[in-house]
Design a protein around this motif. Structure first.
Motif, short mmCIF file in Angstrom:
data_model
loop_
_atom_site.label_atom_id
_atom_site.label_comp_id
_atom_site.label_asym_id
_atom_site.label_seq_id
_atom_site.Cartn_x
_atom_site.Cartn_y
_atom_site.Cartn_z
N LEU A 1 0.86 -1.17 0.00
CA LEU A 1 0.00 0.00 0.00
C LEU A 1 0.90 1.23 0.00
N GLN A 2 0.71 2.10 -0.95
CA GLN A 2 1.55 3.29 -1.06
C GLN A 2 0.69 4.53 -1.01
N GLU A 3 0.87 5.29 0.06
CA GLU A 3 0.15 6.54 0.21
C GLU A 3 0.91 7.66 -0.49
N SER A 4 0.18 8.60 -1.03
CA SER A 4 0.81 9.76 -1.66
C SER A 4 -0.11 10.96 -1.51
N GLY A 5 0.53 12.12 -1.48
CA GLY A 5 -0.24 13.34 -1.31
C GLY A 5 0.66 14.55 -1.39
N PRO A 6 0.13 15.73 -1.08
CA PRO A 6 0.84 16.99 -1.32
C PRO A 6 1.95 17.30 -0.33
N GLY A 7 1.91 16.68 0.86
CA GLY A 7 2.95 16.97 1.84
C GLY A 7 2.66 18.21 2.68
N LEU A 8 2.47 19.32 2.04
CA LEU A 8 2.23 20.59 2.73
C LEU A 8 0.94 21.21 2.21
N GLY B 1 0.20 0.55 5.06
CA GLY B 1 1.13 1.31 4.23
C GLY B 1 2.25 1.96 5.04
N GLN B 2 3.18 2.56 4.34
CA GLN B 2 4.31 3.22 5.00
C GLN B 2 3.95 4.59 5.54
N GLY B 3 2.87 5.17 5.02
CA GLY B 3 2.44 6.46 5.51
C GLY B 3 2.99 7.62 4.70
N THR B 4 2.26 8.71 4.75
CA THR B 4 2.71 9.93 4.08
C THR B 4 2.52 11.11 5.04
#
Length: 124
Positions: A3-10, A115-118
């Motif tokens: 499971l791979q999370e992704s997103g904007p970060g900030l 998942g590893q988290g974002t």
């Protein structure tokens, strides 16, 4: 299964957060799996956000329900989290997880996949 999370970060306060959980190694379509989002603010414990089932049924934490939406795209094998009206206290590592059978829990040991988290940081 990964499971791979992704997103904007900030993200800025009051804006909307959109995160993606891309699943590989298995299909998200089996009816017995429930896909959850969980978060962990810095220095605090895990907080369960909500889950989505095969049919698209959703269940959310009462404290976050009013500004959270979880959806899925079976064709893309992807689960999404949308959270609006962000506040600095929403700063956290956001995790995607899957569990066979329905259960609203933040206990990592209850999940089959995690998942590893974002990292998401909300600036004021």
């Amino acid at each position: 299964v990964q499971l791979q999370e992704s997103g904007p970060g900030l993200v800025k306060s009051s804006q909307t957060l959109s995160l993606t959980c891309t699943v590989s190694g298995a299909s998200i379509t089996p009816a017995y799996y429930y896909w959850s989002w969980i978060r962990q603010p810095p220095g605090k414990g895990l907080e369960w956000i909500g889950y989505i089932g095969y049919s698209g049924s959703t269940y959310y934490s009462p404290s976050l329900k009013s500004r959270t939406s979880i959806s899925r795209d079976n064709a893309k094998n992807t689960v999404y989290l949308q959270m609006n009206s962000l506040k600095p206290e929403d700063t956290a590592v956001y995790y995607c997880a899957a569990r066979a059978r329905m259960l609203a829990t933040k206990d990592r040991n209850q999940y089959n996949y995690w998942g590893q988290g974002t990292q998401v940081t909300v600036s004021s």
